[in-house]
Design a protein around this motif. Structure first.
Motif, PDB file in Angstrom:
ATOM      1  N   UNK A  21       0.852  -1.196   0.000  1.00  0.00           N
ATOM      2  CA  UNK A  21       0.000   0.000   0.000  1.00  0.00           C
ATOM      3  C   UNK A  21       0.879   1.234   0.000  1.00  0.00           C
ATOM      4  N   UNK A  22       0.378   2.276  -0.627  1.00  0.00           N
ATOM      5  CA  UNK A  22       1.030   3.582  -0.536  1.00  0.00           C
ATOM      6  C   UNK A  22       0.225   4.439   0.416  1.00  0.00           C
ATOM      7  N   UNK A  23       0.906   5.026   1.382  1.00  0.00           N
ATOM      8  CA  UNK A  23       0.244   5.882   2.369  1.00  0.00           C
ATOM      9  C   UNK A  23       0.011   7.236   1.706  1.00  0.00           C
ATOM     10  N   UNK A  24      -1.217   7.445   1.240  1.00  0.00           N
ATOM     11  CA  UNK A  24      -1.528   8.620   0.425  1.00  0.00           C
ATOM     12  C   UNK A  24      -1.486   9.907   1.229  1.00  0.00           C
ATOM     13  N   UNK A  25      -2.129   9.888   2.399  1.00  0.00           N
ATOM     14  CA  UNK A  25      -2.211  11.105   3.220  1.00  0.00           C
ATOM     15  C   UNK A  25      -2.515  10.745   4.664  1.00  0.00           C
ATOM     16  N   UNK A  26      -2.227  11.676   5.560  1.00  0.00           N
ATOM     17  CA  UNK A  26      -2.598  11.506   6.970  1.00  0.00           C
ATOM     18  C   UNK A  26      -4.110  11.701   7.067  1.00  0.00           C
ATOM     19  N   UNK A  27      -4.835  10.738   7.591  1.00  0.00           N
ATOM     20  CA  UNK A  27      -6.297  10.848   7.592  1.00  0.00           C
ATOM     21  C   UNK A  27      -6.840  11.757   8.684  1.00  0.00           C
ATOM     22  N   UNK A  28      -8.032  12.241   8.453  1.00  0.00           N
ATOM     23  CA  UNK A  28      -8.786  12.937   9.492  1.00  0.00           C
ATOM     24  C   UNK A  28      -9.653  11.912  10.213  1.00  0.00           C
TER      25      UNK A  28
END
Length: 205
Positions: A177-184
């Motif tokens: 997996x690629x960590x796309x963004x820090x989630x809310x």
């Protein structure tokens, strides 16, 4: 049943909620608390009690995080600009073991920590065996080739209990997996309601 599983399900019972959304949770059969007094009528909980429960629930959800580690994460969240509650969730979800769990490489947060510690995972092609390692947006987390046929991995990937969230981009047949963004908070697929605002109040009081 192992101590680890016993502790996990004990937390479910104590909180009266199925924290991980698992079919095997005892809360599915008995929603009241553990012990001989578990069925007593619940008295009104104080503000401190609500804050403590919110903290125990959030900390417990991530498996083997100690109180000391959790306090460190909170301290960093409070130092950062922006909403401390959102920062707290973002930091917890950036842990390598959390990403491994969210990616469905393994079935539980406990298994995720062990899986990382035993060297089955790489980040950007390099082996990382520290569960608390902070994954950054753009990083690629992958199951090592020789670990892909483990029963644990195959069981988790075939499970329909949960989905991989949108902030992780799957690749290589689901083994990376690629960590796309820090989630809310709103993006994180918690099976139960988490209240990081109460956690912030708990530590700030």
């Amino acid at each position: 049943m192992s101590k680890r599983h016993s502790a996990k399900y004990k937390l479910d019972r104590a909180m009266g909620e199925n924290l991980w959304g698992r079919a095997k949770s005892p809360v599915n059969k008995r929603s009241y608390g553990p012990g001989q007094h578990g069925q007593r009528r619940k008295s009104k909980v104080s503000d401190f009690g609500l804050q403590l429960k919110a903290k125990q629930k959030l900390k417990g959800y991530y498996g083997n995080i100690t109180e000391k580690q959790f306090v460190r994460v909170y301290a960093e969240a409070s130092r950062r600009k922006g909403n401390t509650s959102e920062n707290l969730i973002g930091l917890l979800e950036s842990r390598l073991d959390a990403v491994v769990y969210r990616a469905k490489f393994v079935p539980t947060p406990w298994a995720a920590r062990q899986f990382v510690n035993h060297g089955h995972v790489t980040v950007n092609g390099k082996k990382v065996n520290i569960a608390s390692y902070r994954v950054k947006p753009g990083d690629v987390v992958e199951v090592k080739e020789k670990s892909r046929n483990m029963a644990l991995v195959l069981e988790a990937m075939q499970s329909g209990e949960r989905d991989v969230p949108d902030y992780l981009e799957q690749g290589d047949r689901g083994f990376s997996v690629r960590y796309v963004r820090i989630p809310e908070l709103a993006e994180v697929p918690y099976p139960v309601k988490m209240e990081p605002n109460l956690v912030v109040e708990y530590y700030a009081s």
